[in-house]
Enzyme design. Sequence first.
Site, PDB file in Angstrom:
ATOM      1  CG  ASP A   1      49.992  70.423  32.753  1.00  0.00           C
ATOM      2  OD1 ASP A   1      49.182  71.216  33.267  1.00  0.00           O
ATOM      3  OD2 ASP A   1      51.083  70.130  33.273  1.00  0.00           O
TER       4      ASP A   1
ATOM      5  CG  ASP B   1      46.589  73.544  35.675  1.00  0.00           C
ATOM      6  OD1 ASP B   1      46.574  72.606  36.493  1.00  0.00           O
ATOM      7  OD2 ASP B   1      47.598  74.237  35.450  1.00  0.00           O
ATOM      8  CD  GLU B   2      48.217  68.026  36.251  1.00  0.00           C
ATOM      9  OE1 GLU B   2      48.794  67.156  35.558  1.00  0.00           O
ATOM     10  OE2 GLU B   2      48.739  68.572  37.233  1.00  0.00           O
TER      11      GLU B   2
END
EC number: 2.7.7.7
Length: 399
Positions: free
Chosen positions: A14, A108-109
């Site tokens: 993350d 974003d993860e």
Amino acid sequence: MANPARERAILHVDMDAFFVSVELRERPELRGRQVIVGAPEGRSVVLSASYECRRLGVKSAMPMAAALRMAPQAVVIPPQQRVYSAVSQQIMAVFRSITPTVQQVSVDEAFLDVTGSLRRLGAPPQIAQDIRDALRRELDLPASVGVARNMFVAKIASTRAKPDGLLVVPPARTVEFLHELPVSALWGVGRKTEETLATAGLTTVRDVAQTPVPTLTRLLGTAGAHLHDLAWGIDDRPVSPHREEKSLGAEETFARDVDDPERLHSELLRLAYRVAERLRGIGKNAQTVAIKVRYEDFRTVTRSRTLVQPSSSAVTLARAATDLLDALLRPGDRIRLIGLRAENLTAEKGFQLSIDRADANWEQAQQAMDRIKAKLGGQVGPASLLDGRRRGGGCEGAQ
């Protein structure tokens, strides 16, 4: 015989304050300061906040006005969505250089199953640190990583590793790790479920684990057995590299509350064109159309309708959405946000059952618009929407 799920090595990576971190690469003088990414004017919301702001209570999706009251010294940076999307692709390329089994969860993860990479790259903690080092070296971005035997525990570990940390939960210590956590750590436990469990005296994961499944089922229905499994660290779902979109949507927050139905109809048509274009881009059709309406007092209502035939026609989506809105509005209602979402996506295409070819003609016209925009760029659409006016403050997303 060992449980194969216990032998897996799953990472959850993350990125930390992703949008802010990307912006700080170009503005390193702001490192260590209060920084917020979001539109500075109107009724925009916080898209990302630095940890200096988060310590003051600023959170993503918070109204910008409220965030600036908490962090009046914050520097507000307008978002660059295209830049974030491009960086996201670079991040995912780093992950796929480690293993092909990458399940992207958001911009974003992602989850990574590195079980097949252990012999080549070393133990899971080393792989996790190598990923963090590569993201720093190649992209100048911080990331937090959780390592565990399954997705559920890896996600909790990465959250507890923030910011810019690494937390490994060895398989033999999974239950010990989980049982020290509050019940809210379990996936699926929101505020209402937490309150229901609290009334029964269940406030920790250990409490849930030690409660008989029939008791949990009486409290929570079919979700009770699932929560009991999670409380014992049981989550055998595979990391899936292919993520199917379940819905697509767009919404608009108005600079001033709107009480004109025609303005709202026009906005729904605009949103319908945005959503329909994205549907056609992924080769999907919507079986259900839903709207979201937020009133001036922040009361939020959703309504949905199943279409007679699945469609990616903006006109069809807008017609259904407008009908839903008209059934909802009352004289004097003032609206601050309106949204349209295409749900129950399918590759199936509806058949034209009547002799009226209006819908089919509209869809053919929209497909032609797609080809023109792809070749020449610019704005192409109904004349009523090509007025050049910026409606302001909108955002869109997919789940």
